[in-house]
Motif scaffolding. Structure first.
Motif, short mmCIF file in Angstrom:
data_model
loop_
_atom_site.label_atom_id
_atom_site.label_comp_id
_atom_site.label_asym_id
_atom_site.label_seq_id
_atom_site.Cartn_x
_atom_site.Cartn_y
_atom_site.Cartn_z
N ALA A 1 0.83 -1.20 0.00
CA ALA A 1 0.00 0.00 0.00
C ALA A 1 0.87 1.26 0.00
O ALA A 1 0.59 2.22 -0.74
CB ALA A 1 -0.93 -0.01 1.21
N ASP A 2 1.93 1.26 0.79
CA ASP A 2 2.83 2.41 0.82
C ASP A 2 3.53 2.59 -0.52
O ASP A 2 3.67 3.71 -1.02
CB ASP A 2 3.87 2.24 1.93
N ALA A 3 3.98 1.49 -1.11
CA ALA A 3 4.65 1.57 -2.41
C ALA A 3 3.69 2.06 -3.48
O ALA A 3 4.07 2.87 -4.34
CB ALA A 3 5.22 0.21 -2.80
N LEU A 4 2.46 1.60 -3.43
CA LEU A 4 1.47 2.03 -4.40
C LEU A 4 1.18 3.52 -4.26
O LEU A 4 1.06 4.24 -5.26
CB LEU A 4 0.19 1.21 -4.23
N GLN A 5 1.11 3.99 -3.03
CA GLN A 5 0.90 5.41 -2.80
C GLN A 5 2.09 6.21 -3.34
O GLN A 5 1.90 7.23 -4.01
CB GLN A 5 0.70 5.69 -1.31
N ASP A 6 3.30 5.77 -3.06
CA ASP A 6 4.49 6.42 -3.60
C ASP A 6 4.46 6.44 -5.12
O ASP A 6 4.83 7.44 -5.76
CB ASP A 6 5.77 5.71 -3.13
N ALA A 7 4.03 5.32 -5.71
CA ALA A 7 3.98 5.22 -7.17
C ALA A 7 2.99 6.22 -7.76
O ALA A 7 3.29 6.87 -8.77
CB ALA A 7 3.61 3.80 -7.58
N PHE A 8 1.83 6.34 -7.14
CA PHE A 8 0.83 7.28 -7.68
C PHE A 8 1.28 8.72 -7.52
O PHE A 8 1.01 9.56 -8.39
CB PHE A 8 -0.53 7.04 -7.06
N ILE A 9 1.97 9.02 -6.45
CA ILE A 9 2.51 10.37 -6.29
C ILE A 9 3.55 10.63 -7.37
O ILE A 9 3.56 11.70 -8.00
CB ILE A 9 3.09 10.55 -4.87
N PHE B 1 1.80 11.12 -10.70
CA PHE B 1 1.18 12.44 -10.76
C PHE B 1 2.22 13.50 -11.09
O PHE B 1 2.00 14.36 -11.94
CB PHE B 1 0.48 12.75 -9.44
N ARG B 2 3.37 13.40 -10.43
CA ARG B 2 4.43 14.38 -10.65
C ARG B 2 5.03 14.27 -12.06
O ARG B 2 5.47 15.26 -12.63
CB ARG B 2 5.53 14.21 -9.61
N ALA B 3 5.07 13.05 -12.60
CA ALA B 3 5.71 12.84 -13.89
C ALA B 3 4.71 12.78 -15.04
O ALA B 3 5.09 12.49 -16.18
CB ALA B 3 6.52 11.54 -13.86
N ALA B 4 3.45 13.04 -14.78
CA ALA B 4 2.42 12.92 -15.82
C ALA B 4 2.73 13.81 -17.02
O ALA B 4 2.46 13.44 -18.17
CB ALA B 4 1.05 13.27 -15.25
N GLY B 5 3.29 14.97 -16.80
CA GLY B 5 3.64 15.86 -17.90
C GLY B 5 4.76 15.33 -18.76
O GLY B 5 4.92 15.75 -19.92
N SER C 1 4.25 4.11 -24.91
CA SER C 1 3.64 2.85 -24.48
C SER C 1 2.26 3.17 -23.93
O SER C 1 1.87 4.33 -23.85
CB SER C 1 4.50 2.18 -23.40
N GLN C 2 1.55 2.14 -23.54
CA GLN C 2 0.24 2.35 -22.96
C GLN C 2 0.40 2.98 -21.57
O GLN C 2 1.42 2.78 -20.90
CB GLN C 2 -0.51 1.03 -22.82
N VAL C 3 -0.61 3.70 -21.14
CA VAL C 3 -0.57 4.34 -19.83
C VAL C 3 -0.45 3.27 -18.74
O VAL C 3 0.29 3.45 -17.77
CB VAL C 3 -1.82 5.22 -19.60
N THR C 4 -1.14 2.14 -18.92
CA THR C 4 -1.08 1.09 -17.89
C THR C 4 0.33 0.52 -17.76
O THR C 4 0.79 0.24 -16.66
CB THR C 4 -2.07 -0.04 -18.21
N THR C 5 1.00 0.35 -18.89
CA THR C 5 2.38 -0.14 -18.85
C THR C 5 3.27 0.86 -18.12
O THR C 5 4.11 0.48 -17.29
CB THR C 5 2.91 -0.38 -20.28
N TRP C 6 3.10 2.13 -18.43
CA TRP C 6 3.87 3.20 -17.78
C TRP C 6 3.60 3.21 -16.29
O TRP C 6 4.53 3.28 -15.48
CB TRP C 6 3.48 4.54 -18.43
#
Length: 186
Positions: free
Chosen positions: A16-24, A27-31, A37-42
């Protein structure tokens, strides 16, 4: 993505912590997403990286949850749930013995069902590297888990000496009559 994090770290809290770190991070690298590649792969690649970062930092302490006990928690199916749990624990322990560079591709390809190409993109390595790491890891797993596939294999595997004895007759041993080489039938 949750399943990848959970199988990589084997601890729900760490996953859960790793997933939260990943989503943060996502979000920061979305630009910076280049749509190569596909968004899911990324996103899966970001999740795998977050899990690997937690492992590298030594924060991940692999644990195995205890099975729930009690009269109302048992499944109603006729399967041998205890045997399935034991097998699951043995597989998890065997995966723990693999180096991380082999464990991650095996989890993604064999457990999660991603293709070699998707796994290569997620891990940022060549497809051939994914294949070779999976092959090496599977070889190690086969040695550790071989007894699960064929419990009697060790007792039935012929030794080098027993093969040699069957191939060459011992001195003084007589051939049964009517076999080639005894002079009959010529």
């Amino acid at each position: 993505m949750w399943a990848v994090a959970l199988r990589t770290l084997r601890d729900p809290e760490e996953a859960a912590d790793a997933l939260q770190d990943a989503f943060i991070s996502a979000f920061r690298a979305a630009g910076n997403f280049r749509a190569e590649s596909q968004v899911t792969t990324w996103l899966h690649r970001i999740v795998v990286n977050a899990c690997l970062d937690r492992i590298r930092r030594g924060k991940a302490r692999p644990t195995v949850p205890l099975p729930e006990t009690g009269q109302f928690n048992e499944p109603a199916s006729p399967r041998d749930s205890m045997s399935e749990r034991e097998t699951s624990l043995l597989v998890k322990e065997a995966l723990d013995q693999l180096p991380e560079e082999q464990r991650a591709p095996i989890v993604l390809v064999d457990v999660e069902g991603y293709s070699v190409a998707e796994t290569a993109k997620m891990l940022g390595i060549a497809e051939g590297t994914v294949k070779s790491r999976c092959a090496r890891g599977r070889g190690k797993l086969a040695k550790v888990l071989g007894h699960l596939r064929n419990p009697d294999a060790i007792a039935n595997v012929p030794t080098h000496e027993s093969k040699r004895e069957r191939a060459t007759p011992q001195r003084g041993a007589r051939r049964p009559q009517g076999t080639p080489g005894d002079g009959e039938g010529r």
